[in-house]
Design an enzyme around this catalytic site. Structure first.
Site, PDB file in Angstrom:
ATOM      1  N   ARG A   5      50.238 -12.494 -37.803  1.00  0.00           N
ATOM      2  CA  ARG A   5      49.690 -13.105 -39.020  1.00  0.00           C
ATOM      3  C   ARG A   5      50.759 -13.751 -39.909  1.00  0.00           C
ATOM      4  NH1 ARG A   5      47.125 -10.896 -42.599  1.00  0.00           N
ATOM      5  NH2 ARG A   5      45.578 -12.524 -42.912  1.00  0.00           N
ATOM      6  N   CYS A  63      61.515 -13.566 -28.673  1.00  0.00           N
ATOM      7  CA  CYS A  63      62.496 -14.648 -28.643  1.00  0.00           C
ATOM      8  C   CYS A  63      61.965 -15.843 -29.398  1.00  0.00           C
ATOM      9  CB  CYS A  63      62.790 -15.030 -27.200  1.00  0.00           C
ATOM     10  SG  CYS A  63      64.094 -14.025 -26.568  1.00  0.00           S
ATOM     11  N   GLU A  64      61.980 -15.724 -30.717  1.00  0.00           N
ATOM     12  CA  GLU A  64      61.333 -16.727 -31.562  1.00  0.00           C
ATOM     13  C   GLU A  64      61.817 -16.436 -32.980  1.00  0.00           C
ATOM     14  OE1 GLU A  64      58.017 -19.513 -31.347  1.00  0.00           O
ATOM     15  OE2 GLU A  64      58.025 -17.922 -29.871  1.00  0.00           O
ATOM     16  N   PRO A 116      30.947  -8.721 -43.265  1.00  0.00           N
ATOM     17  CA  PRO A 116      32.346  -8.415 -43.544  1.00  0.00           C
ATOM     18  C   PRO A 116      33.095  -7.933 -42.305  1.00  0.00           C
ATOM     19  CG  PRO A 116      30.924  -6.661 -44.346  1.00  0.00           C
ATOM     20  CD  PRO A 116      30.017  -7.711 -43.796  1.00  0.00           C
ATOM     21  N   GLY A 117      34.310  -8.369 -42.170  1.00  0.00           N
ATOM     22  CA  GLY A 117      35.146  -7.880 -41.059  1.00  0.00           C
ATOM     23  C   GLY A 117      36.373  -7.214 -41.635  1.00  0.00           C
TER      24      GLY A 117
HETATM   25  N1  LLP Z   1      31.497 -14.209 -39.972  1.00  0.00           N
HETATM   26  C1  LLP Z   1      32.012 -15.272 -39.333  1.00  0.00           C
HETATM   27  C2  LLP Z   1      31.129 -16.274 -38.755  1.00  0.00           C
HETATM   28  C3  LLP Z   1      33.399 -15.412 -39.217  1.00  0.00           C
HETATM   29  O1  LLP Z   1      33.893 -16.467 -38.593  1.00  0.00           O
HETATM   30  C4  LLP Z   1      34.250 -14.423 -39.773  1.00  0.00           C
HETATM   31  C5  LLP Z   1      35.696 -14.525 -39.661  1.00  0.00           C
HETATM   32  C6  LLP Z   1      33.649 -13.319 -40.421  1.00  0.00           C
HETATM   33  C7  LLP Z   1      32.273 -13.258 -40.509  1.00  0.00           C
HETATM   34  C8  LLP Z   1      34.452 -12.211 -41.021  1.00  0.00           C
HETATM   35  O2  LLP Z   1      35.261 -12.618 -42.047  1.00  0.00           O
HETATM   36  P1  LLP Z   1      36.124 -11.529 -42.870  1.00  0.00           P
HETATM   37  O3  LLP Z   1      35.162 -10.695 -43.652  1.00  0.00           O
HETATM   38  O4  LLP Z   1      36.884 -10.738 -41.875  1.00  0.00           O
HETATM   39  O5  LLP Z   1      37.000 -12.357 -43.735  1.00  0.00           O
HETATM   40  N2  LLP Z   1      42.474 -14.340 -38.164  1.00  0.00           N
HETATM   41  C9  LLP Z   1      42.360 -14.628 -39.586  1.00  0.00           C
HETATM   42  C10 LLP Z   1      40.938 -14.472 -40.069  1.00  0.00           C
HETATM   43  C11 LLP Z   1      39.971 -15.334 -39.318  1.00  0.00           C
HETATM   44  C12 LLP Z   1      38.552 -15.079 -39.723  1.00  0.00           C
HETATM   45  C13 LLP Z   1      37.632 -15.647 -38.722  1.00  0.00           C
HETATM   46  N3  LLP Z   1      36.267 -15.462 -39.035  1.00  0.00           N
HETATM   47  C14 LLP Z   1      43.308 -13.717 -40.338  1.00  0.00           C
HETATM   48  O6  LLP Z   1      43.989 -12.927 -39.703  1.00  0.00           O
HETATM   49  O7  LLP Z   1      43.387 -13.801 -41.558  1.00  0.00           O
END
Ligand code: LLP
Length: 433
Positions: free
Chosen positions: A331, A362-363, A292-293
């Site tokens: 985002r 500027c967008e 999880p991120g």
């Molecule tokens: N593992 C891998 C291999 C990933 O590519 C990602 C996210 C995660 C874990 C974590 O995913 P999460 O739990 O955070 O959903 N920039 C985009 C999100 C891109 C996610 C990329 N990979 C946004 O702001 O929504």
């Protein structure tokens, strides 16, 4: 009352985070400002940690996907909570190593790692390198042999799952730049090649089906597909893979009407699927990893801005311009992501205005959101955009040469700066004439 548990109201009617007055934080540190509640981050880490322990009986690991929010403080907190770390670049790896993150708990991902990155991963002794393709497999094997190091690898697999999320953050389907396909036989070929190699040891498989997913079914389905493949590998090659990394992607609450699955329920259901499939297929249950991120850091963060102008266009819309924008939060322009905004100094008042919050780049597309409900907003007010802890600071840029905001971290209400505000000197630091 608000989208995140760490937010509240105080006697002055101001928005609070981690018990601290956001208006006071804006006065002390200036705006734009990212504020993160460390207690909330640690709570999320512990809730994942406990669930994995409960449902996999200690045969599991939670690795934090550092791309969501990476800085030294974040890596240190996660290390202290006993989690592993997912990195995708030498920059993230370097940040982790600069706070002595245990390298054996690091997973190195990415679809096009450079030689420099692979060598750094080998030298630091990262736990697992997640190999994306056959070219990388060859290269890594050669590098490992030349450095006389044994390298553990996983393969990134496309499980062919179509998760319902934004196109740009969907990754499990066959038309994806990430990973090896099952349908074409590419993944099985890679397994057989790896089995012959001297420099690498194939420990398991990895998949990640997308991000900001609200359903449990795609995760269950992915686990099934991956375990079926592990069973096929055993049948065809005799190789018993011992690790399965099911990726991240768990959705969070950005808007009051969002209803994300509780992580514990997700873990319970997926663990059931894992056990059942292993029994059906007659394979040992692998060690399970999740990544999880967003859900670790997203709810813990807010961004504070000062309103510089309010422009009412009769019968069209009202633009509220703030002192940040797509530089600190890209985002909306990228994914039309939606956020809740609150006038921090009037947070107790009813939301009676519908506005477009615009950034200062500027967008025309530089917006934080359209049709946003806010309190009676005026010039000089502090606007808080909620649940910005993930993929805001980490995706920020210096577009228009605007310095990046600092990150203030709160622990038990005590504030400290964990990322300094960029200066104008920082802006020209790498310029040469
Ligand atoms: N593992 C891998 C291999 C990933 O590519 C990602 C996210 C995660 C874990 C974590 O995913 P999460 O739990 O955070 O959903 N920039 C985009 C999100 C891109 C996610 C990329 N990979 C946004 O702001 O929504």
């Amino acid at each position: 009352m608000f989208v995140s548990d760490c937010l509240g109201l105080n006697d002055l009617g101001h928005l609070t985070i981690g018990g601290r007055d956001t208006v006071e934080l804006a006065q002390t540190y200036g705006t734009p400002l990212y504020v993160m509640d460390e207690n909330e981050i640690r709570r999320a880490c512990r809730s994942y940690f406990d669930s994995v322990k409960k449902y996999y009986g200690g045969r599991g690991l939670v690795t934090y996907a550092s791309k969501a929010f990476c800085c030294k403080a974040a890596c240190k907190i996660v290390a202290e909570e006993g989690l592993g770390l997912d990195v995708v670049s030498i920059g993230e790896l370097y940040t982790a190593m600069s706070v002595d993150f245990p390298p054996e708990r690091i997973f190195f991902h990415g679809n096009n790692k450079t030689v420099q990155e692979l060598l750094a991963a080998i030298e630091y002794g990262v736990g697992q390198i997640v190999v994306d393709n056959l070219t990388e497999l060859e290269l890594l094997n050669q590098l490992a042999i030349s450095r006389k190091k044994a390298v553990s690898i996983l393969f990134r697999i496309k499980p062919g799952i179509d998760a319902h999320t934004h196109d740009f953050v969907r990754t499990g389907q066959i038309d994806s730049k990430f990973g090896l396909a099952l349908e074409t036989g590419e993944a099985m070929e890679a397994v057989k090649e790896a089995a012959q190699m001297k420099g690498v040891t194939l420990k398991g498989l990895h998949c990640h089906i997308g991000s900001q997913i609200f359903d449990i079914e795609p995760f269950e389905h992915a686990a099934e597909v991956m375990l079926n493949f592990i069973a096929d590998i055993k049948k065809e090659t005799g190789l018993a893979l011992e690790l399965l990394d099911l990726g991240g992607g768990f959705g969070i609450k950005y808007l009051p009407q969002h209803d994300p699955v509780e992580y514990d329920r997700y873990m319970q259901r997926v663990a059931l699927t894992v056990r059942r499939t292993c029994e059906e297929k007659g394979i040992d249950m692998p060690f399970i990893v999740i990544e999880p991120g967003r859900s670790i850091v997203g709810p813990a963060g807010i961004t504070l801005y000062t309103v510089g102008s309010v422009k009412e266009i009769p019968n069209v819309r009202t633009y509220v311009s703030i002192d940040g924008g797509m530089g600190d939060n890209p985002r909306y322009i990228l994914y039309q992501s939606q956020y809740e905004a609150v006038v921090a100094n009037k947070a107790v008042q009813p939301k009676n205005k519908t506005v477009t919050i615009a950034g200062k780049c500027c967008e025309s597309g530089d917006l934080i959101g359209e049709h946003m409900q806010v309190q009676d907003v005026q010039v000089g007010d502090i606007i808080a955009v909620l649940a910005t802890g993930a993929y805001n600071y980490s995706m920020s840029s210096n577009y228009n040469r605007i310095p990046k905001p600092p990150v203030v971290m709160l622990r038990d209400g005590e504030a400290r700066v964990v990322v300094k505000r960029e200066t104008l000197e920082d802006i020209v630091r790498n310029d040469l004439l």
